[in-house]
Design an enzyme around this catalytic site. Structure first.
Site, mmCIF file in Angstrom:
data_model
loop_
_atom_site.group_PDB
_atom_site.id
_atom_site.type_symbol
_atom_site.label_atom_id
_atom_site.label_comp_id
_atom_site.label_asym_id
_atom_site.label_seq_id
_atom_site.Cartn_x
_atom_site.Cartn_y
_atom_site.Cartn_z
ATOM 1 N N VAL A 123 -34.933 -20.845 -32.365
ATOM 2 C CA VAL A 123 -36.152 -20.927 -33.175
ATOM 3 C C VAL A 123 -37.364 -20.782 -32.267
ATOM 4 O O VAL A 123 -37.458 -21.433 -31.225
ATOM 5 C CB VAL A 123 -36.226 -22.266 -33.940
ATOM 6 C CG1 VAL A 123 -37.620 -22.493 -34.512
ATOM 7 C CG2 VAL A 123 -35.194 -22.298 -35.056
ATOM 8 N N LYS A 124 -38.276 -19.910 -32.662
ATOM 9 C CA LYS A 124 -39.556 -19.770 -31.966
ATOM 10 C C LYS A 124 -40.608 -20.520 -32.774
ATOM 11 O O LYS A 124 -40.799 -20.264 -33.952
ATOM 12 C CB LYS A 124 -39.937 -18.292 -31.849
ATOM 13 C CG LYS A 124 -41.388 -18.019 -31.465
ATOM 14 C CD LYS A 124 -41.739 -18.518 -30.079
ATOM 15 C CE LYS A 124 -43.113 -18.012 -29.630
ATOM 16 N NZ LYS A 124 -44.230 -18.523 -30.449
ATOM 17 N N GLN A 125 -41.280 -21.464 -32.120
ATOM 18 C CA GLN A 125 -42.297 -22.264 -32.787
ATOM 19 C C GLN A 125 -43.480 -22.472 -31.855
ATOM 20 O O GLN A 125 -43.315 -22.552 -30.632
ATOM 21 C CB GLN A 125 -41.719 -23.621 -33.202
ATOM 22 C CG GLN A 125 -42.652 -24.511 -33.996
ATOM 23 C CD GLN A 125 -43.170 -23.827 -35.245
ATOM 24 O OE1 GLN A 125 -44.254 -23.232 -35.221
ATOM 25 N NE2 GLN A 125 -42.395 -23.896 -36.332
#
Length: 249
Positions: free
Chosen positions: A210-212
């Site tokens: 996940v890119k956050q």
């Protein structure tokens, strides 16, 4: 529970999951490439600004990157674990480079030519196309909070399931987009409670990575006045000095 990245990340995080052997091998390919190889950390060069922000505005400062080959070369020279880009960019150099650096094909984009602009990610190609060009993973963005987020959620959940069937890993950009997430001078698009829930939704559709955005504030649910909260979210799970969002894998 938070798992600290380490050389045995696959064994600690994914080995007991329903990811098939080919997906685990794809994750291993990513984790064992580049200058961060075998650390559990990843450095991925993402380039889709030519779609999201227009090619002219993105590449005018460095015109050599109008040439897709130079984007891939930059990722290789930078020692990245992989390069993430569009069907057009990666497809044009796949035969020359797909075996030299892991390819991650971005499935959807928010193209900027629609007027007025809207917060919507639309599919630009298929999972099978990405697989055919030798990609080890596919990437996608969901604009949680936007009018089209539920459609995007269904589309990407189905795409990720098929990607896993074909043995590819999955990466999700879990971004927030809603004009009402700004209250006065405070922008809650990067609030820890809102982004943490977006992360949770992302891993629920089996995103492997996940890119956050890092949180810059907290209390988005309370300020905007929606959702459900427990005060321990703010007193025990996070603080002003340490913003933590716990997600499952």
């Amino acid at each position: 529970m938070i798992h600290i990245p380490s050389p045995d990340t696959i064994d600690k995080v994914w080995i007991d999951s329903d990811r098939n052997i080919r997906v685990l091998n794809s994750l291993k390919t990513l984790l064992r490439h580049g200058r961060l190889a075998n650390t559990g950390y990843v450095s991925i060069l993402p380039v889709d600004q030519d779609i999201e922000h227009t090619a002219g505005a993105s590449f005018a400062p460095n015109p050599i990157y109008f040439d897709p080959e130079n984007i891939v070369k930059l990722a290789i020279e930078g020692g990245c674990n992989g390069v993430d880009s569009t069907f057009g960019i990666l497809g044009s150099v796949a035969r020359r480079y797909a075996h030299k650096i892991p390819f991650i094909v971005k499935l959807n984009h928010n193209e900027l030519l629609t007027y007025p602009n809207s917060f919507d990610q639309v599919m630009f190609g298929t999972v099978k196309e990405a697989w055919n060009m030798g990609a080890v993973a596919v990437g996608a963005t969901i604009y949680f909070g936007s009018d089209q987020s539920r459609r995007q959620l269904i589309e990407i959940a189905e795409a990720f399931e098929y990607a896993h069937e074909l043995g590819m890993a999955t990466i999700l950009w879990c971004y927030l987009r809603n004009s009402d997430f700004k209250k006065g001078a405070v922008d809650y698009h990067s609030a820890a409670d809102l982004t943490g829930q977006a992360d949770r939704l992302g891993v629920t559709i089996k995103a492997n990575i996940v890119k956050q955005k890092l949180p810059t504030n907290n209390g988005g649910f309370k300020a905007i006045g929606f959702g459900k909260i427990d005060e321990r979210m703010y007193t025990e799970l996070s603080s002003e000095t340490r913003l933590i969002s716990a997600v499952i894998r």
